[in-house]
Design an enzyme around this catalytic site. Sequence first.
Site, PDB file in Angstrom:
ATOM      1  CG  ASP A 163      -0.493   0.322   2.512  1.00 17.99           C
ATOM      2  OD1 ASP A 163       0.732   0.159   2.727  1.00 17.99           O
ATOM      3  OD2 ASP A 163      -1.281   0.730   3.401  1.00 17.99           O
ATOM      4  CD  GLU A 412       0.627  -8.243   5.751  1.00 18.62           C
ATOM      5  OE1 GLU A 412       0.059  -7.819   4.735  1.00 18.62           O
ATOM      6  OE2 GLU A 412       0.187  -8.044   6.898  1.00 18.62           O
ATOM      7  CE1 TYR A 467      -3.405  -3.345  10.597  1.00 21.68           C
ATOM      8  CE2 TYR A 467      -2.538  -5.336   9.571  1.00 21.68           C
ATOM      9  CZ  TYR A 467      -2.381  -4.009   9.953  1.00 21.68           C
ATOM     10  OH  TYR A 467      -1.189  -3.355   9.699  1.00 21.68           O
ATOM     11  CD  GLU A 504       2.084  -4.558   9.164  1.00 18.70           C
ATOM     12  OE1 GLU A 504       0.896  -4.477   8.753  1.00 18.70           O
ATOM     13  OE2 GLU A 504       3.066  -4.612   8.409  1.00 18.70           O
TER      14      GLU A 504
HETATM   15  C1  GCB Z   1      -0.441  -4.730   6.227  1.00 18.86           C
HETATM   16  C2  GCB Z   1       0.818  -4.371   5.538  1.00 18.86           C
HETATM   17  C3  GCB Z   1       1.116  -2.891   5.626  1.00 18.86           C
HETATM   18  C4  GCB Z   1      -0.156  -2.086   5.403  1.00 18.86           C
HETATM   19  C5  GCB Z   1      -1.132  -2.460   6.489  1.00 18.86           C
HETATM   20  C6  GCB Z   1      -2.482  -1.743   6.370  1.00 18.86           C
HETATM   21  O1  GCB Z   1      -0.708  -5.840   6.568  1.00 18.86           O
HETATM   22  O2  GCB Z   1       1.924  -5.123   5.982  1.00 18.86           O
HETATM   23  O3  GCB Z   1       2.105  -2.573   4.676  1.00 18.86           O
HETATM   24  O4  GCB Z   1       0.081  -0.723   5.394  1.00 18.86           O
HETATM   25  O5  GCB Z   1      -1.392  -3.817   6.456  1.00 18.86           O
HETATM   26  O6  GCB Z   1      -2.646  -0.689   6.955  1.00 18.86           O
HETATM   27  O7  GCB Z   1      -3.348  -2.258   5.699  1.00 18.86           O
END
Ligand code: GCB
Length: 599
Positions: A163, A412, A467, A504
């Site tokens: 992203d 990832e 997430y 993350e």
């Molecule tokens: C992820 C990625 C990271 C993104 C993030 C997001 O899993 O590793 O590069 O910026 O999610 O905010 O979606």
Amino acid sequence: MLRPQSTATRELLNLDGLWNFKVDFNGEGFNQNWAAKPLDTKLQAPVPASYNDIFTDTAIRNHVGWVFYQRSVRVPRGFAGERINVRIDSATHEGIVFVNGKEVARHVGGYMPFSADITDHVKAGEAFNLTIAVNNVLTNETIPPGRVVTGDNGVKTQTYLHDFYNYAGLARSIWLYSVPAVNVQDVTVTTGFDGSTGKVGYQVVTSTSADVRVTLIDEDGKDVASATGASGELAVANVKLWQPGAAYLYQLKVEALVGGQVADEYSVNVGVRTVEVRGNQFLINNEPFYFTGFGMHEDHVVKGKGHDNSFLVNDFELLKWVGANSFRTSHYPYAEEVMDYADRHGIVIIDETAAVGLNQNFAGMFGGPKLPTFGPETGNEKTQANLLQAVRELIQRDKNHPSVVLWSITNESETGIPEAVDFFKPAFDLARELDPTRPVTYINVMTEPFAKCLVAPLADVICLNRYWGWYEDHSDLDNASKHFEAELKGWTEKYPSVPFIVTEYGADTIAGAHSIHNLPWSEEYQSSYLEMSNSVFDKFPGVVGEHVWNFADFQTKPGIFRVLGNKKGAFTRDRQPKAAAHTLRARWSTLNNRKPSGK
Ligand code: GCB
């Protein structure tokens, strides 16, 4: 390749500043030999900086292909009789260097330095024309991968499966430097300790055969150990260890001697410390270490990924303020100034290659056709060779930094299919062969859970990006908590003697948006989301770290649905704290590198 430095035998000239700049819109720069004459342009671009956000012309920002940077350089008279080199700290993603129109170096890989010996092309005291052509194209064979798509209107667009925005240009410094003909070419340092005695192993490579003398100097400038010979081990009485949050740096002065005279001198900072994975613990200096901090980005307004020492110091001040003891160089190696600063200030680093986006499962979300992740059109043998090269260059560049405690092979990637093991195993093997002193990890994506992921058994530490409460169970923190806990239970039961770091977890948040109902995008939701996640981690002794995504808001690629960038920062893009930063500070500033349980 050693980083250039100024010593008794080496001179160093920084070439940063305004360079003439021209975009090769029509792909004619090489045919017309732009490098051989003054660039026909009125544009000037700052170095170091990504060029994309500097100009108001959208066509420059969106350009796919080559740009040319050029300036005149006068070789200092003092360089006479020495080997003269030019060094590019990075050219994103491919660079070709010309001296008076003649190609002297070429390098692919946007976050790594390269250099050329240009002694035969220049003269001390005289000026020469230095041109660097830089290409921002990502293909299925580059690291990171991407794909150039030509639209119905004939316009090319760069697509990629990560992203963050594909900033390009000369984002780090350019140097002219001299070294003597007999010179130190490489130094490798390893450290340990036994009681109060430190051990500093060293290995020196010289250009031609020369005697080697090494001297270890403490922070007061006192010599504390010395030896002769190209390799050996120094004993350091009453050693002061490099500790997270309390760095101590010795300096290893390396001298190459010819006939008893010093031909060359080079110095390396040395932090004496050990790193070990023992069971499900991560030990630094034999003590369990709990990672608190962030995945970061090199990302600022106007400069993009351009290195800047003011931003560097300010970012580290904020890390300290918020109680972070560590960060990950997500998703590419950072400028060497960053690594040096972390060494000096006791911040721990997970050092990552640029292998991000090797996952065609993202194709739907990021645009583009869904192909197999590994295959002739996507991740193939050449991509793999480039990944191995990325691992080699990363370890070569960063092996002596005490701040680096863990190598990360990839972020990832798709890891639940047998092809992934064939693709990544050689990279794990290579990292261990090149550096037997540090553990190796990879960063697992949510779509490759413990029952599916086949790469996890290759790793010394398993890093999870999760997430729950954002991409899954959005706005439902009760369910998110249950699912997060169930997932961590599954992982830690399957791999009971492996440490886990959640590398993350985060929620997009608009600074200044508030909600008494805890609605997503509000500062309240981000804080509750982090608190929920943290309380889950506290239930698992095998979770040895938490890295919030992200340290600060950052720019993202067009074509992904974000509101002017990724807003998961604990800080805004201009480094002001959101409520989450205060929440994290309340938790982290009391932890002292341990889990909240104190263990
Ligand atoms: C992820 C990625 C990271 C993104 C993030 C997001 O899993 O590793 O590069 O910026 O999610 O905010 O979606």
